[in-house]
Each structure stands twice: as structure tokens, then as C-alpha cells.
Design an enzyme around this catalytic site. Structure first.
Site, PDB file in Angstrom:
ATOM      1  N   GLN A 167       1.657  15.407   3.650  1.00  0.00           N
ATOM      2  CA  GLN A 167       0.241  15.567   3.971  1.00  0.00           C
ATOM      3  C   GLN A 167       0.086  16.471   5.187  1.00  0.00           C
ATOM      4  O   GLN A 167       0.790  16.333   6.181  1.00  0.00           O
ATOM      5  CB  GLN A 167      -0.445  14.224   4.193  1.00  0.00           C
ATOM      6  N   HIS A 189      -1.920  17.370   0.110  1.00  0.00           N
ATOM      7  CA  HIS A 189      -2.913  16.383   0.503  1.00  0.00           C
ATOM      8  C   HIS A 189      -4.174  17.087   1.010  1.00  0.00           C
ATOM      9  O   HIS A 189      -5.207  17.051   0.374  1.00  0.00           O
ATOM     10  CB  HIS A 189      -2.385  15.404   1.557  1.00  0.00           C
ATOM     11  N   ASP A 230      -6.535  15.365  -1.671  1.00  0.00           N
ATOM     12  CA  ASP A 230      -7.400  14.196  -1.481  1.00  0.00           C
ATOM     13  C   ASP A 230      -8.748  14.695  -0.969  1.00  0.00           C
ATOM     14  O   ASP A 230      -8.821  15.347   0.073  1.00  0.00           O
ATOM     15  CB  ASP A 230      -6.761  13.242  -0.476  1.00  0.00           C
ATOM     16  N   GLU A 265      -7.342  13.389  -5.786  1.00  0.00           N
ATOM     17  CA  GLU A 265      -7.521  11.995  -5.381  1.00  0.00           C
ATOM     18  C   GLU A 265      -8.960  11.733  -4.965  1.00  0.00           C
ATOM     19  O   GLU A 265      -9.535  12.486  -4.178  1.00  0.00           O
ATOM     20  CB  GLU A 265      -6.572  11.691  -4.221  1.00  0.00           C
ATOM     21  N   ASP A 299      -7.684   5.666  -5.277  1.00  0.00           N
ATOM     22  CA  ASP A 299      -7.275   5.155  -3.968  1.00  0.00           C
ATOM     23  C   ASP A 299      -8.311   4.151  -3.484  1.00  0.00           C
ATOM     24  O   ASP A 299      -8.136   2.942  -3.594  1.00  0.00           O
ATOM     25  CB  ASP A 299      -7.101   6.324  -2.993  1.00  0.00           C
ATOM     26  N   GLN A 321      -2.617   5.222  -6.447  1.00  0.00           N
ATOM     27  CA  GLN A 321      -1.980   5.075  -5.146  1.00  0.00           C
ATOM     28  C   GLN A 321      -1.939   3.590  -4.786  1.00  0.00           C
ATOM     29  O   GLN A 321      -2.975   2.953  -4.600  1.00  0.00           O
ATOM     30  CB  GLN A 321      -2.692   5.817  -4.013  1.00  0.00           C
ATOM     31  N   LYS A 323      -1.478   1.620  -2.015  1.00  0.00           N
ATOM     32  CA  LYS A 323      -1.543   1.932  -0.587  1.00  0.00           C
ATOM     33  C   LYS A 323      -0.999   0.744   0.186  1.00  0.00           C
ATOM     34  O   LYS A 323      -1.707  -0.222   0.480  1.00  0.00           O
ATOM     35  CB  LYS A 323      -2.983   2.252  -0.190  1.00  0.00           C
TER      36      LYS A 323
END
Length: 404
Positions: A167, A189, A230, A265, A299, A321, A323
Site C-alpha cells: 500500500q 492500494h 481502494d 475495493e 471491506d 478482505q 481484516k
């Protein structure tokens, strides 16, 4: 192997905790921080240093293992637990968790991790304590943590390095170039967490990805990473919540990224779990109708093992994801990753830049044991450090497990 004592000490997280709601509402950078007042309860500033709590299990032979309680960068939104306060959490650990652990036989991991998962504590506490418990079990068994998880949960996985996902943080260009030079498996990312960053019609995001594709050819010829960005629901804002318009934009974006695969994402925020499931499923259906191979990654609002199962049942994700800090005890992370794999969906063992080197190391073992499709390079936003911590831990684990 029994626990003689439990210690807890506040430590630093790997990055900062940010008020996502304030940022989405238009808060602007003021140097490294943000100008204005926070809007999410628990924040004292829009950006504040991430806190963590190190839990040390002192064993009867005097040896020590530890895990780190940590929460995600964007706490208090998307159905997540509130901002993590390490000092308050220390009191909870010493008052509620320590009495359950002192004197306990922890030669195995799963039974005590499942018991820990039932405690009504902040998810970060279950996360950190379970890391320490897994480390203790591995010490007792004289094996790696990955082997313990693989065998206790009968994952059926042959241990292998999991593709790393880097990321960029706010340094979207220099860190993306670092990733290409490192030949990172999944990138960048991008941290596109505001409408200003993607453009009112997504034009700035498109420009960035075109730059990235061109730069990949220059810096890493022959390398074919997965492109994964994302966008924190900002495409929903850009297109007024019109799923058809978002799908058309994503399909065009996917074509612009060829020959690279593209995963996006959290394109649109559904407002709650049911809404997120509905909008994600609708978006996947519309992309399929257009013949697009762009993958939808979920997410927000997919925080627990039950949430994961609900998204899977609705066919609402191409990539989930998991997390790790949001699931609490690591037994839930294992359950979720295995459920995603069983459904034929890509299982992303994620997390956050706000974690610690210890939580990153432990979850690298879990990702390997569960056959995750990718694992986040964490903690921090410098990139190199996260690649080193997670990548090196996997390399050492394979070297050790390979001797048996």
C-alpha cells in the site's frame, strides 16, 4: 505449558488513526495532519497516533511470548469497534482476561482462542491476546505458528509464501515505483479516500492507473502484478449511487489497465451490512453483464466471520478482505479465511497500517496456514518496512517448516 502471569504495556501502532467520516466530508490536509474537527466519536483529532497494547504471557519456565492488540486506521466506521485506547484496554486485559489465563495449560491454541472469542471486549484485545496464545502453543510444540494453525484447523494447505499486497499511503507515485522495483505481487492500494483524489467523475483515478500501467512497463518489464485500488466508497459519491454508472466506469477502467487485472475495493458504500451486500452483489452482476473482469473487493461492513458468511451467501464479492484486527480472536480470522476459500472466492488476509510488527508477523503465519490469496504488507506506510516484516517472516517459516 502453563501461564504464570500476564503483563500488558501500551506501545506504538505502526501509523495513525484517521477519522474517515471527516475525510470523506472534505477535510483537507494540513501538512501531514488534517485541518478541522473530527466527527466520529472517540477521535480527538482527524488524524492521531495509533495506539497498541503489547500483551506478554510469562510461562511457568520463565520464557515469554507476546502479541499486540491493535485496531484499524479507520476505526469507528463501517460497523467497526471504536477508536482503540491502549490505557483503557490494559485495565480490561488485567481485570478480565488475565484471571482466565493465569495457570491455564496452553499447549494447544484453538480451545483457548475460541474461549477468548466469547469475551465481550474490544476486537483489538481479542486480536492481541490470541496472537500471544498462538505463539505459546508454537513454542510448546516446537513448531511454527503456521504449522499449529494448519494442523489444529485441518486446513489441508501446503505451506507456501502468500502473494504480498503493498500500500502506497499518500505517496502514491514514489511508493508505487518502489513496488514495481520490488516486483510486488499486488499493488498499489492508493489510498483514494476522498472525491478530490479520484476526481468528480473518477478522472484522476483513471489518470493515475494509466500512469501506473505505463510505469510498470518501464520499471518492471515482464512483471504482471494484480492492480488493486481502494476507493473507500468514493465512486458511489462520484456517480450519485448509480450502480450502472459505476459499473460502466469500472469496466472502462479495467480496459485501460490491460494487460493487468484490476480489483477495486469498496467502490460504493451501502450504509450498513445489508445495504453493502445488496450494492456489491448488484455491481458484480452489472460488471458480468458488461463482460468485465474487474473484481469487486469487500471491506467495510464485512467485519466479522458472520459478516463474511453473509457476503458469501449473497455472492457479493470476488475478493473478501478478512481484516484481521476487526475479527478479534484469531480463531475468527482462520474461520473466515477458510470460509472464503471454500466458497471459491479469493481470501485476502488483510489488516491495517496502524498495526505493529508483531501482529504482522503472526498474521503472516495465519495467511500461510489458510492458503490466503494475498496478504497485506504491514505495518506502516513506508512500504519497504511492511514488505520486509511480512515477506521475511514467511521466508523464515518456510525454511523451518521445510526441515520437518
Amino acid at each position: 505449558m502453563r501461564i504464570a502471569d500476564v503483563l500488558a504495556v501500551p506501545v506504538r501502532g505502526g501509523f495513525f488513526t484517521d477519522d474517515q467520516a471527516a475525510i470523506l466530508a472534505g477535510a483537507e490536509h494540513d501538512g501531514f495532519g488534517y485541518a478541522g474537527a473530527p466527527v466520529t466519536p472517540g477521535f480527538t483529532a482527524i488524524r492521531q497516533p495509533a495506539q497498541a497494547l503489547s500483551v506478554l504471557l510469562v510461562l511457568e519456565d520463565g520464557s515469554v511470548e507476546h502479541g499486540d492488540c491493535a485496531a484499524v486506521q479507520y476505526s469507528g466506521v463501517g460497523g467497526r469497534d471504536p477508536v482503540f485506547d491502549a490505557v483503557a484496554a490494559r485495565d480490561v486485559v488485567l481485570r478480565q482476561v488475565a484471571p482466565l489465563l493465569r495457570g491455564r495449560d496452553v499447549s494447544g491454541f484453538r480451545p483457548v482462542a475460541e474461549e477468548l472469542a466469547q469475551l465481550p471486549v474490544h476486537t483489538a484485545i481479542g486480536y492481541g491476546v490470541s496472537q500471544a496464545l498462538l505463539a505459546v502453543a508454537a513454542r510448546h510444540q516446537r513448531r511454527t505458528m503456521a504449522e499449529v494453525v494448519r494442523d489444529e484447523y485441518a486446513t489441508g494447505v501446503e505451506l507456501a509464501a502468500v502473494p504480498l499486497y503493498g500500500q502506497t499511503g499518500d505517496d502514491r507515485y514514489a511508493n508505487a515505483e518502489k513496488m514495481l522495483l520490488h516486483r510486488v505481487d499486488v499493488l498499489p492500494h492508493g489510498l483514494f479516500n476522498s472525491l478530490a483524489l479520484i476526481g468528480t467523475q473518477g478522472e484522476r483515478l483513471a489518470d493515475y492507473l494509466r500512469w501506473l500501467v505505463a510505469r510498470a512497463g518501464e520499471l518492471a518489464p515482464g512483471h504482471r502484478p494484480r492492480l488493486h485500488v481502494d476507493v473507500y466508497g468514493t465512486l458511489g459519491l462520484a456517480f450519485g449511487g448509480d450502480v450502472g454508472a459505476v459499473a460502466a466506469y469500472l469496466a472502462a477502467l479495467g480496459e485501460a489497465c490491460a494487460p493487468f487485472e484490476l480489483a477495486v475495493e469498496h467502490p460504493v458504500d451501502g450504509g450498513d451490512r445489508a445495504g453493502q451486500i445488496a450494492v456489491s452483489a448488484a455491481l458484480r452482476t452489472e460488471l458480468a453483464r458488461r463482460g468485465s473482469g474487474v473484481r469487486v473487493v469487500v471491506d467495510e461492513w464485512c467485519n466479522t466471520a458472520d459478516d463474511v458468511r453473509a457476503f458469501l451467501a449473497a455472492d457479493a464479492a470476488d475478493v473478501v478482505q478478512v481484516k484481521t484486527p476487526d475479527l478479534g480472536s484469531l480463531t475468527h480470522t482462520v474461520e473466515a479465511l477458510l470460509a472464503v476459500r471454500a466458497a471459491g472466492v479469493e481470501a485476502f488476509c488483510g489488516g491495517t497500517c496502524a498495526e505493529t510488527e508483531r501482529s504482522a508477523q503472526v498474521t503472516a503465519h495465519v495467511a500461510m496456514a489458510c492458503g490466503a490469496s494475498q496478504v497485506l504488507a504491514k505495518p506502516g506506510m513506508g512500504l519497504d518496512e511492511g514488505l520486509m516484516v511480512v515477506g521475511n517472516e514467511m521466508a523464515r517459516t518456510l525454511a523451518l517448516a521445510g526441515t520437518r
